[in-house]
Design a protein around this motif. Sequence first.
Motif, PDB file in Angstrom:
ATOM      1  N   LYS A  14       0.606  -1.111  -0.044  1.00  0.00           N
ATOM      2  CA  LYS A  14      -0.505  -0.221  -0.031  1.00  0.00           C
ATOM      3  C   LYS A  14       0.804   0.944   0.074  1.00  0.00           C
ATOM      4  O   LYS A  14       2.079   1.626   0.576  1.00  0.00           O
ATOM      5  N   TYR A  15       0.649   2.388  -1.104  1.00  0.00           N
ATOM      6  CA  TYR A  15       1.656   3.024  -1.658  1.00  0.00           C
ATOM      7  C   TYR A  15       0.929   4.073   0.103  1.00  0.00           C
ATOM      8  O   TYR A  15      -0.330   4.775  -1.385  1.00  0.00           O
ATOM      9  N   LYS A  42      -2.751  10.431  -1.264  1.00  0.00           N
ATOM     10  CA  LYS A  42      -3.719   9.327  -2.123  1.00  0.00           C
ATOM     11  C   LYS A  42      -3.470   7.871  -2.261  1.00  0.00           C
ATOM     12  O   LYS A  42      -1.930   7.667  -1.595  1.00  0.00           O
ATOM     13  N   VAL A  43      -3.741   6.756  -1.953  1.00  0.00           N
ATOM     14  CA  VAL A  43      -3.292   5.766  -1.705  1.00  0.00           C
ATOM     15  C   VAL A  43      -3.503   4.634  -3.446  1.00  0.00           C
ATOM     16  O   VAL A  43      -4.535   4.751  -3.647  1.00  0.00           O
ATOM     17  N   ASP A  44      -2.340   4.215  -3.411  1.00  0.00           N
ATOM     18  CA  ASP A  44      -2.526   3.020  -4.055  1.00  0.00           C
ATOM     19  C   ASP A  44      -1.683   1.800  -4.633  1.00  0.00           C
ATOM     20  O   ASP A  44      -0.806   2.116  -2.935  1.00  0.00           O
ATOM     21  N   VAL A  65      -2.419  -2.094  -9.465  1.00  0.00           N
ATOM     22  CA  VAL A  65      -3.708  -1.686  -8.663  1.00  0.00           C
ATOM     23  C   VAL A  65      -4.091  -0.228  -8.147  1.00  0.00           C
ATOM     24  O   VAL A  65      -3.468   0.423  -6.635  1.00  0.00           O
ATOM     25  N   GLN A  66      -5.927   0.505  -8.468  1.00  0.00           N
ATOM     26  CA  GLN A  66      -6.189   1.015  -8.166  1.00  0.00           C
ATOM     27  C   GLN A  66      -7.734   0.758  -7.770  1.00  0.00           C
ATOM     28  O   GLN A  66      -8.383   0.172  -8.004  1.00  0.00           O
ATOM     29  N   GLU A  75       2.609  -1.022   4.480  1.00  0.00           N
ATOM     30  CA  GLU A  75       2.821   0.407   4.214  1.00  0.00           C
ATOM     31  C   GLU A  75       3.747   0.546   3.885  1.00  0.00           C
ATOM     32  O   GLU A  75       4.710   1.077   4.522  1.00  0.00           O
ATOM     33  N   ARG A  76       3.805   1.847   2.591  1.00  0.00           N
ATOM     34  CA  ARG A  76       5.327   2.098   2.384  1.00  0.00           C
ATOM     35  C   ARG A  76       5.007   3.843   2.533  1.00  0.00           C
ATOM     36  O   ARG A  76       3.611   3.807   0.837  1.00  0.00           O
ATOM     37  N   PRO A  77       5.514   5.155   2.658  1.00  0.00           N
ATOM     38  CA  PRO A  77       4.597   6.296   1.919  1.00  0.00           C
ATOM     39  C   PRO A  77       5.896   6.106   0.717  1.00  0.00           C
ATOM     40  O   PRO A  77       6.979   5.925   0.366  1.00  0.00           O
TER      41      PRO A  77
END
Length: 145
Positions: free
Chosen positions: A60-61, A67-69, A81-82, A128-130
Amino acid sequence: MPVDASQRGYNKELLSVALAIINSLEEELNDDSFSKLGAVFSQKMVIAALDLLDRGDVIKYVATWGKVDYEVLGSTSTYFVQLDLPSQIPFYCSCPAFSKAVLFAQTHIMCKHVLGTLLARKLSMAMERPISADELLEIFTKHYQ
């Protein structure tokens, strides 16, 4: 019968049922969860999606502006994936199966990467990664060349 075994045409009602099932899942999957998912998806697809979670293959970016993608490490490639898109089909995956089975043949309502991502989001199992704008651009470029 599961949609990916026999359904023809994109089915918004079936998608609504599938999303309701995913949203109803508890934090820990059990036999009941597997049965509920099996009411809409084939056993093969559910197992493949759960395998992505077991291997920690959903990333998860989260961009600095919120914004999350997602990126999913598939067996042969990495896919973008969106989720939550404002369209008839509210998600997208860059895998060939999504293009063929969801968009063109309309025999599936989603691919295993989207299902895995939806499950990872619901169960808080995505890594999760920024990400900065430049890094997100690099990911987009990699997947859409």
